[in-house]
Design a protein around this motif. Sequence first.
Motif, PDB file in Angstrom:
ATOM      1  N   GLN A 114       5.437   8.230  -1.765  1.00 32.54           N
ATOM      2  CA  GLN A 114       6.561   8.321  -1.335  1.00 32.54           C
ATOM      3  C   GLN A 114       7.352   8.943  -2.548  1.00 32.54           C
ATOM      4  O   GLN A 114       7.461   8.290  -3.439  1.00 32.54           O
ATOM      5  CB  GLN A 114       7.396   7.248  -0.763  1.00 32.54           C
ATOM      6  CG  GLN A 114       6.716   6.671   0.570  1.00 32.54           C
ATOM      7  CD  GLN A 114       7.783   5.630   1.227  1.00 32.54           C
ATOM      8  OE1 GLN A 114       8.619   5.266   0.419  1.00 32.54           O
ATOM      9  NE2 GLN A 114       7.396   5.210   2.234  1.00 32.54           N
ATOM     10  N   ARG A 125      -5.562   5.792  -2.289  1.00 32.19           N
ATOM     11  CA  ARG A 125      -5.440   5.796  -0.943  1.00 32.19           C
ATOM     12  C   ARG A 125      -4.321   5.341  -0.612  1.00 32.19           C
ATOM     13  O   ARG A 125      -3.975   5.197   0.780  1.00 32.19           O
ATOM     14  CB  ARG A 125      -6.794   4.832  -0.340  1.00 32.19           C
ATOM     15  CG  ARG A 125      -7.873   5.502  -0.756  1.00 32.19           C
ATOM     16  CD  ARG A 125      -9.175   4.844  -0.375  1.00 32.19           C
ATOM     17  NE  ARG A 125     -10.468   5.423  -0.676  1.00 32.19           N
ATOM     18  CZ  ARG A 125     -11.809   5.063  -0.206  1.00 32.19           C
ATOM     19  NH1 ARG A 125     -11.375   3.802   0.590  1.00 32.19           N
ATOM     20  NH2 ARG A 125     -12.821   5.698  -0.863  1.00 32.19           N
ATOM     21  N   LYS A 126      -3.215   4.911  -1.213  1.00 26.84           N
ATOM     22  CA  LYS A 126      -1.826   4.533  -1.114  1.00 26.84           C
ATOM     23  C   LYS A 126      -0.957   5.563  -0.463  1.00 26.84           C
ATOM     24  O   LYS A 126      -1.163   6.697  -0.845  1.00 26.84           O
ATOM     25  CB  LYS A 126      -1.409   3.624  -1.888  1.00 26.84           C
ATOM     26  CG  LYS A 126      -2.023   2.276  -2.386  1.00 26.84           C
ATOM     27  CD  LYS A 126      -1.046   1.737  -3.396  1.00 26.84           C
ATOM     28  CE  LYS A 126      -1.970   0.265  -3.755  1.00 26.84           C
ATOM     29  NZ  LYS A 126      -1.098  -0.595  -4.730  1.00 26.84           N
ATOM     30  N   SER A 127       0.000   5.398   0.489  1.00 25.95           N
ATOM     31  CA  SER A 127       0.834   6.201   0.838  1.00 25.95           C
ATOM     32  C   SER A 127       1.786   6.493  -0.480  1.00 25.95           C
ATOM     33  O   SER A 127       2.336   5.536  -0.934  1.00 25.95           O
ATOM     34  CB  SER A 127       1.524   5.925   2.014  1.00 25.95           C
ATOM     35  OG  SER A 127       2.715   6.488   2.351  1.00 25.95           O
ATOM     36  N   ASN A 151       5.723   4.579  -4.991  1.00 24.47           N
ATOM     37  CA  ASN A 151       7.075   5.215  -4.975  1.00 24.47           C
ATOM     38  C   ASN A 151       6.840   6.195  -6.300  1.00 24.47           C
ATOM     39  O   ASN A 151       6.825   5.577  -7.410  1.00 24.47           O
ATOM     40  CB  ASN A 151       8.407   4.598  -5.095  1.00 24.47           C
ATOM     41  CG  ASN A 151       8.696   4.031  -3.773  1.00 24.47           C
ATOM     42  OD1 ASN A 151       8.141   2.898  -3.292  1.00 24.47           O
ATOM     43  ND2 ASN A 151       9.512   4.544  -2.830  1.00 24.47           N
ATOM     44  N   THR A 207      11.386  11.645   0.103  1.00 17.43           N
ATOM     45  CA  THR A 207      11.189  10.767   1.045  1.00 17.43           C
ATOM     46  C   THR A 207      12.247   9.764   1.082  1.00 17.43           C
ATOM     47  O   THR A 207      13.032   9.543   2.179  1.00 17.43           O
ATOM     48  CB  THR A 207      10.000   9.790   0.873  1.00 17.43           C
ATOM     49  OG1 THR A 207       8.749  10.499   0.652  1.00 17.43           O
ATOM     50  CG2 THR A 207       9.487   8.595   1.873  1.00 17.43           C
ATOM     51  N   HIS A 222       0.832  -1.229  -0.030  1.00 17.89           N
ATOM     52  CA  HIS A 222      -0.087   0.010   0.028  1.00 17.89           C
ATOM     53  C   HIS A 222       0.954   1.307  -0.091  1.00 17.89           C
ATOM     54  O   HIS A 222       0.436   2.207   0.620  1.00 17.89           O
ATOM     55  CB  HIS A 222      -1.034   0.090   1.179  1.00 17.89           C
ATOM     56  CG  HIS A 222      -1.866  -0.961   1.166  1.00 17.89           C
ATOM     57  ND1 HIS A 222      -3.004  -1.469   0.219  1.00 17.89           N
ATOM     58  CD2 HIS A 222      -1.893  -2.121   1.848  1.00 17.89           C
ATOM     59  CE1 HIS A 222      -3.506  -2.417   0.440  1.00 17.89           C
ATOM     60  NE2 HIS A 222      -2.922  -3.046   1.639  1.00 17.89           N
ATOM     61  N   VAL A 223       2.050   1.299  -0.880  1.00 21.29           N
ATOM     62  CA  VAL A 223       2.870   2.335  -0.857  1.00 21.29           C
ATOM     63  C   VAL A 223       3.022   2.471  -2.372  1.00 21.29           C
ATOM     64  O   VAL A 223       3.080   1.526  -3.105  1.00 21.29           O
ATOM     65  CB  VAL A 223       4.239   2.250  -0.047  1.00 21.29           C
ATOM     66  CG1 VAL A 223       5.081   3.527  -0.484  1.00 21.29           C
ATOM     67  CG2 VAL A 223       4.114   2.204   1.350  1.00 21.29           C
TER      68      VAL A 223
END
Length: 479
Positions: A447, A443-445, A408, A466, A405-406
């Motif tokens: 970075q 809705r993912k983080s 990049n 990040t 759930h990230v």
Amino acid sequence: MQKNIIAREKECEALRECLEATSSQLVVIYGRRRVGKTFLVNQFFDDAFAFKVTGIYDKPKDVQLQAFTASLNNYFDVQLDTPGKWLDAFNLLRRNLEAASTPGKKMVLFFDEMPWLDTQKSDFLPAFEWFWNDWGCAQDNVVCIVCGSATSWMSSHIDHNKGGLFNRQNCRIYLEPFNLAETRQFLLSKNIEWSPYDIAECYMIMGGIPFYLSLLSDKLSLSQNIDNLFFRKHGLLWDEFDHLYHTLFSDSEVYIRIVELLSTKGIGFSRTEISDGAKIPANGRLTAILDNLVYSGFVRAYPFYGNKKKQLLYQLCDYYTLFYYKFVKDNYGHDESFWSNSYDNPAIRAWRGFTFEQLCKDHVYQIKRKLGISGVLSNESAWFVRAGEEGEGAQIDMLIDRRDHVVNVCEMKFSADEFTIDKDYEQKLRRKVSRFVEVTGTRKSVQLTMITSYGVRKNMYSGRVTNQVLLEDLFGPHP
């Protein structure tokens, strides 16, 4: 048997297992022209073949049969007349192999550039299928290696054969270009000790193609080498382009039309855009051509974020072809010191920036390893939105969409020093990420990941980043 082989550990291990097997082995080796297929086989087996034949480019059936018979005469010390049919030729091979067979001793057969042997209406492939199915596969001491640069032919006629060779292959080896770490290892074997920056620029020109790299001189700088190979009259690589495509694809002009179109746009084109731009109907023929270019390693099929197949982007990813269209095609003979004289040319700076993005996409494993997520499943994709009534345009050339759930958002910058984020660029980054979240609804983080030559200079704007990946990190090990 193995000697003088740089890298290729997995490939050598696969060949070693085939050699030690207690049953017959049909080995298929394919890959881009100049990537080192023949070298690998010759070096690994130390030229100790029971029989070897090499196809001759663009020659008819009778010439191919003459070459085949000459190999029979040389390897078995006989004086055979050239047969008129491939079935008879393979029968001669079978009889001579049976006579030469020694219990417990392996017989290695090597068919190099097999696509060139299979001329139109020659019935070569049915004859080979008969030879293998009726005799070869029943032996316990035969290792038969089939090799070719025309990867589309190798795929359809051997690897995915629906006839007599269906599921007959014991081992498939796709020989890829060297990565950065292997390229450095190869250069060191030639007493060339360059900085990571110079090796990366060399890679962005030649890719990890062993034959191209073998032409570099340890007595010249990188710039002098490039001038010598590409821009000097009759340099060894100035006419490589024509040989490259004409020897790989029978309808080469259509393939060249497509790669030339792809060379004009960094992020790539959709299938519909390629059809319109290259003026090729969007039918099965176009699909086959694009598949062949992808399978041969010249084009990358790159998904749009969200993995929607209808938005698949086709991106030219062969470094030599990119460099050829950008600087070589229209420059031959005009300036024999072009690269040395134009080092800080704006066009070259732009090329470095775009091509470094390609290099990063080819080293995603190393990037993930540096980020500590090598074990996390992910999809790599591109994303863009055009400017319109709903807001301004934005483009992200590489996203790493992770199962944890990230996402990049990767920004890639190739520079001779630390990269400085100023106020304008910081605002651009902020707007880009904001538009991505807004348009995709993720809705993912998110970075922001900077991939640079020497890192990001610390200042009041660098805190937006990040995590970072440096050029040296791309020289890390591969899986």
